[in-house]
Motif scaffolding. Structure first.
Motif: not given
Lengths: 372, 614
Positions: B38-39, B46, B34-35, B41-44
């Motif tokens: 989440l990460l 490269p 899950l985490f 989705r949030r961290i762009p």
């Protein structure tokens, strides 16, 4: 003697983090505070949790990209918190101290609300912590009690003062429920996940508190602000749509009191009449009903630009825009995003006319911030 | 590959965990997914780092599983289950390792295998000529300097053929993948034998479960079990020999010793120790077999080695080699497999350690005695700790015997570092190989990031620096301390922070080939992949208009350089001239102010070695 060692370890850790601070955000400057928090969690649970301190330092040193670094801090702290609060019942560490869960709640609240330090309203924060500790004790010092107390504290802006009524109400409801025989729920796993989630994003805890779903959505690069025009009520402005633009970025000014669905304005789209033709179709004369070329902009598509600021949130009724295009501003509990939202334009849109609704208050406006 | 990884991560706990432990593991597993989501989705992230992120998640989940395996209350444990777990992990690691072309000695072993399969001989001349290596993305293979040549121009490999022969069935079945799978199979057998050996020696199950992930699923065994090197098969034969000796089963340990010595001539030194501990003089005959085999193939029983290598060398070379094996940043245990340094605790409790551990250590002393002073004690162009891999089961046994004495906080620290090593090695397998410059991957990376000399804070015995002695002192203090201070982690954090602070300041010595120096023109000396590169004075060759810039301290410095043409150059705005000389020269240069300084060659050419503050 044992506690003295821990105090020395905390001091060493904080000093080490102070030495390592290299970047300029308030979160980076709060590294010593984070080290103290990690040491405190280690004292409450397993000494190995102190591993978080060198990991914080390593993240500070090696991750140059700001969002990634702050998320790394969050991940480290979330892992420390999860281990402390979510360890198996047979060896649940916070049970070692009778007030372990309450202490954990204090650490979590400090992490979530006390950064940046210069924005802390000390009296109110101490009062809030006292309420949270009372809530934890009333609900039976379980992980669930911690989650309830911390979440109640998190969503309380404490500005204005009357908002402190919310955690007090939670405390009263919890007391009443316990008085009438509510059992002390443990709910260890759900509570651990919830607490870990809020700690993961502690670097922007203000946004977690006031715009909750934001961090569940996929991150998009912040929209480029190519122009900012404020259109007064019943006024309109015409724009040429840049090539390739798929949406327009809009927000409101002085519309924080409006509720979801309130009309902010209309976008009337004009397109090429045929492929290869330069001739434009006539603008729809009557735009009473929304169509592909006649788009309503409502609260929910966009919001008041500054409604998520801590000081304004209490009076605001705006929801987070469905497709939020705001930029994340500031850090910690002071973090907020502006209320800009993306409104999709139909394919082939060449020119649009944006009209602010006539029913908006006189000092309100519809702001066009750019195309994307 | 992602599907296989997810499947493997789901299967691993089912192999060993049961009941509430299994339930809790899956709860934590779901939480970490899950985490991670989440990460994600949030961290762009490269595109170039997506693979790294996937590897990181996989390794962290593997570490979580290992934690449950070590600490869980309901665990079904046996040597076979341990082997199955290792097999699953190795199967996942092989494709990751083969993302980069095989390197070092690997393609040469495979050339021999290919020659055996196709030509039924050991002559590699046609393999080189037809560029057989192209199928493994190595079309650049040529005979190595000093490789044996037959009377009729046959081109032999310097490597003993036994490993190549072992890989024949695998190579026939699956080519390169089949060959690597053969080594992985030896890795699985090694894990099983080691666990059985620990059980035989009376090690408690919780200690075996605690040591197992560090041994089987971590460097160096994991990396060598999924690449083509003789080290893991050698470790297997070594363990089997020690088990045979322990149980007085001659039929077991004689073949094992034979396998060991056939793999590499250097293992004869280990075999002598085994035979000595078994007190079977007749077994010494086995040691002659590899010499005969090599003599038969190349006409010289020592192959590319000479008997002169057995003459003891200068004492300082022993110190450098031995200490380097312990703490060197590029090739020492401290940085590349810190878990094995816990063996110090076992060595200080020598009398209470299992007999197998003592036999193993004593048997390998002669080998280490001859390894330490060698110029390439660090293993040459190979993943770290090459020459010590065969010893890892013995060290693991020793550590398992003192498992309860080990400070848990230090184990946590070592675990975190090991996880980092694993992520790095699996995500960037080509970085397991490192030029012998005195830097290491981490120091280089930080130096590039900050354009400051971070490498000087990583101990190096290849290019001896101050940090090497400090690291050694820290190791000694760890070994002799008796009281638990609980300050290990804060002190480490403080050391890292102070090191970071100081590393951004100019150092006393600047080596011009280092990563922190910004090079504008010029080239490295000696070239990459130069044989015995560590024996050269490294440097950076600069011709007219080439320049380097670096952080330097204010004051007078000695610039060490060599020039065959003579040169005029400029340092910090002042010009200097040097005449031609076939020896290294020292030029005194003045730097008026601390900060970034440029050295530019105005005419002629120099090979700039280093700049040292006086």
């Amino acid at each position: 003697m044992e506690n003295l060692r821990w105090i020395a370890a905390a001091a060493l850790s904080a000093y080490a983090c102070h030495f390592a601070v290299h970047h300029t955000t308030p979160i980076d400057h709060a590294l010593p505070l984070l080290a103290l928090a990690v040491t405190f969690l280690a004292w409450l649970s397993y000494p190995a949790v102190m591993l978080g301190v060198p990991l914080l330092i390593v993240a500070e040193i090696v991750i140059a990209d700001e969002p990634m670094r702050l998320l790394a801090f969050g991940a480290i702290l979330a892992a420390c918190c999860a281990i402390t609060i979510g360890a198996p019942a047979s060896s649940r560490p916070v049970r070692r101290h009778p007030a372990g869960t309450a202490m954990f709640a204090i650490v979590a609240i400090v992490l979530l609300r006390w950064i940046p330090l210069d924005r802390v309203l000390l009296g109110r924060e101490i009062f809030l912590i006292a309420i949270a500790v009372a809530t934890v004790f009333v609900l039976g010092r379980t992980p669930f009690a911690v989650a309830v107390a911390v979440l109640a504290a998190l969503v309380t802006p404490a500005v204005p003062l009357r908002t402190l009524a919310f955690p007090l109400a939670v405390l009263l409801v919890a007391s009443a429920a316990r008085t009438f025989g509510l059992p002390a729920f443990r709910l260890t796993w759900p509570s651990t996940i919830v607490l870990s989630f809020v700690i993961l994003f502690f670097s922007w805890s203000g946004i977690v508190a006031r715009a909750f779903p934001y961090f569940l959505r996929e991150a998009k690069p912040p929209a480029k602000r190519t122009q900012i025009d404020a259109i007064a009520p019943n006024r309109s402005a015409t724009y040429d749509v840049p090539d390739g633009a798929k949406s327009i970025i809009v927000s409101g000014a002085n519309v924080a009191h409006l509720r979801r669905g309130a009309l902010l304005g209309k976008i009337i789209v004009s397109q090429q009449s045929a492929v290869g033709s330069r001739q434009e179709a006539p603008t729809p004369a009557n735009c009473q009903l929304p169509t592909a070329n006649c788009i309503d902009v409502r609260i929910g598509d966009a919001a008041d630009w500054g409604y998520l600021r801590r000081e304004h949130w209490y009076r605001a009724h705006n929801p987070l825009p469905r497709d939020a295009a705001g930029t994340v501003r500031e850090y910690g509990y002071a973090a907020w995003i502006d209320g800009a939202g993306r409104v999709s334009l139909p394919r082939g849109a060449r020119r649009i006319r944006v009209t602010a609704d006539a029913t908006l208050p006189a000092d309100a406006s519809l702001q066009v911030e750019g195309f994307e | 590959m992602i599907a296989a990884t997810v499947l493997a991560l789901l299967v691993l706990p089912l192999v060993a965990l049961r009941g509430r432990t299994l339930f809790r593991y899956f709860a934590v597993d779901a939480g970490t997914w899950l985490f991670a989501w989440l990460l994600w989705r949030r961290i762009p992230v490269p595109p170039t780092h997506v693979y790294l992120a996937c590897v990181a998640v996989t390794v962290i989940k593997l570490a979580t599983f290992s934690l449950f395996l070590a600490l869980g209350k309901q665990v079904r444990w046996s040597a076979n289950r341990a082997a199955l777990i290792a097999a699953i992990v190795y199967a996942l690691t092989i494709p990751a390792m083969l993302r980069a072309p095989i390197d070092g000695d690997e393609p040469y072993y495979l050339l021999v295998t290919d020659s055996v399969v196709r030509d039924f001989d050991l002559d590699l001349a046609n393999q080189y000529r037809t560029r057989v290596g192209t199928q493994w993305r190595r079309d650049d293979l040529v005979p190595l300097f000093g490789d044996p040549v037959g009377k009729h121009g046959e081109q032999y490999s310097r490597h003993e053929p036994f490993l190549a022969l072992l890989m024949v069935p695998g190579y026939l079945l699956g080519g390169l993948y089949g060959a690597v799978a053969t080594i992985a199979l030896f890795g699985v057998l090694l894990v099983r034998s080691t666990v059985r050996w620990m059980e035989d020696e009376g090690i408690a199950e919780n200690a075996i479960r605690g040591v197992f992930p560090f041994f089987a699923l971590a460097p160096p065994v994991l990396f060598y079990a999924t690449r083509i090197w003789p080290e893991v098969p050698a470790a297997f034969f070594f363990v089997e020999a020690l088990r045979g000796v322990r149980e007085y089963r001659v039929k077991r340990w004689i073949p094992a010793v034979l396998g060991l010595v056939l793999l590499k001539l250097r293992f004869v030194l280990v075999a002598i120790g085994i035979v000595a501990s078994a007190r079977k003089k007749l077994a010494l005959v086995v040691l002659v077999v590899p010499l005969l085999v090599v003599w038969f193939i190349t006409g010289d029983p020592t192959n590319v080695h000479t008997w002169r290598e057995l003459i003891p060398l200068a004492p300082m070379q022993y110190v450098v080699g031995f200490c380097g094996l312990l703490v060197d940043g590029m090739s020492g245990l401290l940085f590349q497999a810190p878990f094995y340094l816990f063996v110090i605790v076992a060595l200080t409790s020598w009398k209470t350690t299992p007999r197998g551990f003592r036999t193993g250590i004593l048997a390998s002393l002669l080998y280490i005695f001859y390894l330490a002073p060698r110029g390439e004690w660090f293993g040459g162009w190979a993943p770290p700790l090459r020459y010590l891999v065969f010893l890892m089961p013995v060290l693991a046994l020793g550590i398992a015997s003192v498992w309860d004495k080990l400070p848990r906080v230090t184990i946590a620290l070592v675990s975190a570092w090991t996880i980092g090593l694993l992520i790095h090695g699996v995500a960037f397998p080509w970085r397991l190989f490192h030029e012998f410059t005195g830097e290491n991957a981490m120091g280089e990376w930080l130096s590039l990031l900050y354009h400051a000399d971070f490498s000087r804070f990583f101990p190096s015995f290849i290019r001896l620096n101050d940090a090497a002695w400090w690291a050694l002192l820290a190791l000694v203090l760890f070994g002799v301390r008796r009281q638990r201070l609980r300050f290990e982690i804060p002190l480490l954090a403080l050391a890292v922070a102070i090191g970071f602070h100081c590393a951004r300041q100019p150092g006393r010595t600047i080596h011009f080939e280092d990563a922190h120096v910004l090079h504008d023109g010029g080239k490295l000396y000696p070239d990459h992949y130069t044989l015995m590169r560590a024996t050269y004075r490294g440097g950076w060759v600069l011709e007219a208009n080439d320049s380097v810039s670096f952080l330097a301290r204010e004051g007078t410095h000695e610039l060490h350089l060599i020039t065959g043409l003579g040169a005029t150059f400029e340092v910090a705005g002042r010009a200097y001239s040097v005449g031609s000389n076939e020896r290294y020269q020292t030029v005194f240069v003045t730097i008026p102010k601390s900060g970034r300084v440029t050295l530019r060659v105005l005419s002629g050419a120099i090979n700039a070695d280093r700049l040292e503050a006086r």
